[in-house]
Write an enzyme that holds these catalytic residues in place. Structure first.
Site, PDB file in Angstrom:
ATOM      1  CE1 TYR A  91      40.793  43.104  34.615  1.00 52.12           C
ATOM      2  CE2 TYR A  91      40.581  42.462  32.320  1.00 52.12           C
ATOM      3  CZ  TYR A  91      40.573  43.434  33.299  1.00 52.12           C
ATOM      4  OH  TYR A  91      40.359  44.747  32.939  1.00 52.12           O
ATOM      5  CG  ASP A 151      34.904  36.464  31.264  1.00 55.56           C
ATOM      6  OD1 ASP A 151      34.846  36.590  30.022  1.00 55.56           O
ATOM      7  OD2 ASP A 151      35.420  37.318  32.011  1.00 55.56           O
ATOM      8  CE  LYS A 202      40.226  40.732  25.490  1.00 52.86           C
ATOM      9  NZ  LYS A 202      40.144  40.282  26.859  1.00 52.86           N
TER      10      LYS A 202
HETATM   11  C1  LIG Z   1      39.473  41.135  28.055  1.00 46.79           C
HETATM   12  C2  LIG Z   1      38.638  40.434  29.042  1.00 46.79           C
HETATM   13  C3  LIG Z   1      37.556  41.048  29.683  1.00 46.79           C
HETATM   14  C4  LIG Z   1      37.275  42.510  29.545  1.00 46.79           C
HETATM   15  O1  LIG Z   1      36.958  42.907  28.263  1.00 46.79           O
HETATM   16  P1  LIG Z   1      37.131  44.475  27.879  1.00 46.79           P
HETATM   17  O2  LIG Z   1      36.608  44.540  26.488  1.00 46.79           O
HETATM   18  O3  LIG Z   1      38.593  44.762  28.028  1.00 46.79           O
HETATM   19  O4  LIG Z   1      36.319  45.244  28.854  1.00 46.79           O
HETATM   20  C5  LIG Z   1      36.740  40.285  30.480  1.00 46.79           C
HETATM   21  N1  LIG Z   1      36.980  38.979  30.694  1.00 46.79           N
HETATM   22  C6  LIG Z   1      38.027  38.357  30.112  1.00 46.79           C
HETATM   23  C7  LIG Z   1      38.226  36.896  30.347  1.00 46.79           C
HETATM   24  C8  LIG Z   1      38.907  39.061  29.299  1.00 46.79           C
HETATM   25  O5  LIG Z   1      39.974  38.461  28.789  1.00 46.79           O
END
Ligand SMILES: *Cc1c(COP(=O)(O)O)cnc(C)c1O
Length: 425
Positions: free
Chosen positions: A144, A239, A267
């Site tokens: 994701y 990511d 995060k």
């Molecule tokens: C949480 C997450 C996102 C998205 O971040 P948001 O701040 O919710 O837009 C993208 N990539 C990964 C791997 C994530 O866990």
């Protein structure tokens, strides 16, 4: 029995907010029951509207590595807040956070701050396409990357949980350049590069998958990614929105010895306030406006409060270096969890990397989307609700990661294990 305040708050929210929530997995659809509403949090605990206290293993989906309401982080926000909350004009704080990130991640020489992980990923993909002049992107099934249109293709937890294969509202023209491949499968990856050779702008991957539950990478998978991307002049995007600063002070790239061209963060680097970041080598990053032609902008990008929370968080992580300790604590917890379930004869497997883990109701091994999808989600729902009533808050979906914070203590683990021992499936 008197109606709970949680329930009242939820029924009111349902009238005013779609599904009563501002992000879908929060609605408890995958586990049944109604969401709790939080009044406050401190350290490893959250307190709901009925006054019930929970040990929190969700931690706002990962950001609260230092626990909730850590004093130094709050002080930093408070100090900055009294001078105003947003200017839309540069501040020294932004450069300070950029400096901390650049010093911690060898592959990042310049970094652009944004307001969410989704935006960080959007920026990375646009930059990769803009620099290569190519359209196609490879993503992995079950990973994701935020709710970006062209990445909402077989996209992990939220979409798996709710059974949305992709989403209505995303035109086919937006996703036709997205090539979804199985995670940890170098053979399919090679085949895709042979088929599309010089058309692939970027490969985006969670170097440790966290959004189909925790799934670690096979070392040869990440190596194959790097080799193929280099050979085809494709931009490799890691990511690390979850993993950045979670497993070490910096990124997982150093753990595996595989270097990404672009790194997405979020995060933890915002310490619980909205943030995201995209970084890489200076010559690549300088293609972003205003230096280059690839456009990207944000009214609240580099917001002083978010940046202040991020700086305080990273400085604490750097000075306290809690990573070894929390890795060991998580390893013990997982071992004890597993033993408790074995004693009750419950089939399971646990994937763990550092302080993130997922307990799958599935004998395993869990190595990709196909194997996570074999998990017994009904059993997870029962387990979740059992733990919830015992005062332990887990992510409300089988396909998410549990997290530990530096605030979790031995007695929290004991209480957790006791609750698991009482779970009979
Ligand atoms: C949480 C997450 C996102 C998205 O971040 P948001 O701040 O919710 O837009 C993208 N990539 C990964 C791997 C994530 O866990």
């Amino acid at each position: 029995m008197a109606i709970s305040r949680n329930a009242k708050l939820f029924s009111k929210a349902l009238k005013l907010i779609p599904g009563g929530v501002n992000s879908p997995v929060r609605a408890f659809k995958a586990v049944g029951g109604k969401p709790i509403f939080i009044e406050k949090a401190k350290g490893q605990f959250i307190l709901d509207a009925d006054g019930k206290k929970y040990i929190d293993y969700c931690l706002s989906w990962g950001p609260m590595l230092l626990g909730h309401a850590r004093k130094e982080v709050l002080d930093s926000i408070r100090r900055v807040m009294t001078r105003g909350t947003s200017y839309g004009i540069p501040t020294a704080l932004e450069t300070r956070l950029a400096e901390l990130i650049v010093r911690a991640i060898p592959t990042v020489e310049k970094v652009r701050l944004v307001s969410s992980g989704t935006e960080a990923v959007m920026t990375a993909i646009r930059l990769a396409r803009g620099c290569t002049g190519r359209d196609k992107i490879v993503k992995f099934i079950g990973c994701y990357h935020g709710h970006v249109d062209h990445l909402l293709v077989r996209a992990g937890s939220g979409t798996m949980t709710l059974g949305i294969p992709a989403s209505p509202g995303v035109p086919r023209d937006f996703t036709k350049h997205t090539i979804p491949l199985p995670y940890n499968n170098s053979v399919k990856l090679k085949a895709a590069f042979e088929k599309y050779d010089s058309q692939i702008a970027a490969v985006i991957v969670e170097p440790i998958a966290g959004n189909m539950g925790v799934v670690p990478p096979c070392p040869e998978f990440l190596k194959a990614l790097r080799t193929l991307c280099t050979k085809n002049k494709t931009v490799l995007i890691f990511d690390e929105v979850i993993t950045g600063f979670r497993l070490k002070y910096g990124c997982t790239q150093d753990i595996f010895g595989v270097k990404a061209d672009l790194t997405c963060l979020g995060k933890i680097i915002g310490g619980g306030l909205p943030i995201g970041a995209c970084g890489g080598k200076a010559d690549l990053m300088d293609n972003l406006a205003p230096n280059g032609p690839v456009y990207q902008a944000g009214t609240l990008s580099g917001n002083p409060l978010c940046v202040a929370a991020g700086i305080a968080t990273l400085e604490l992580l750097k000075s306290e270096n809690p990573y070894k300790r929390i890795d060991l604590a998580t390893s013990r917890l997982c071992e004890n969890l597993s033993n408790a379930l074995k004693q009750s004869g419950i089939e399971h497997s646990i994937n763990r990397v550092g302080s993130m883990f997922t307990l799958f109701f599935n004998p395993g091994p869990v190595t990709d989307y196909a194997s996570t999808a074999k998990s017994d989600t009904k059993k997870y729902a029962k387990y979740f609700n059992h733990m919830l009533s015992a005062g332990i808050y887990l992510p409300p979906s089988q396909f998410e990661a549990c997290f530990l914070s530096t605030a979790h203590k031995q007695q929290d683990f004991q209480k957790t294990i006791k609750a698991v021992q009482n779970f009979k499936g």
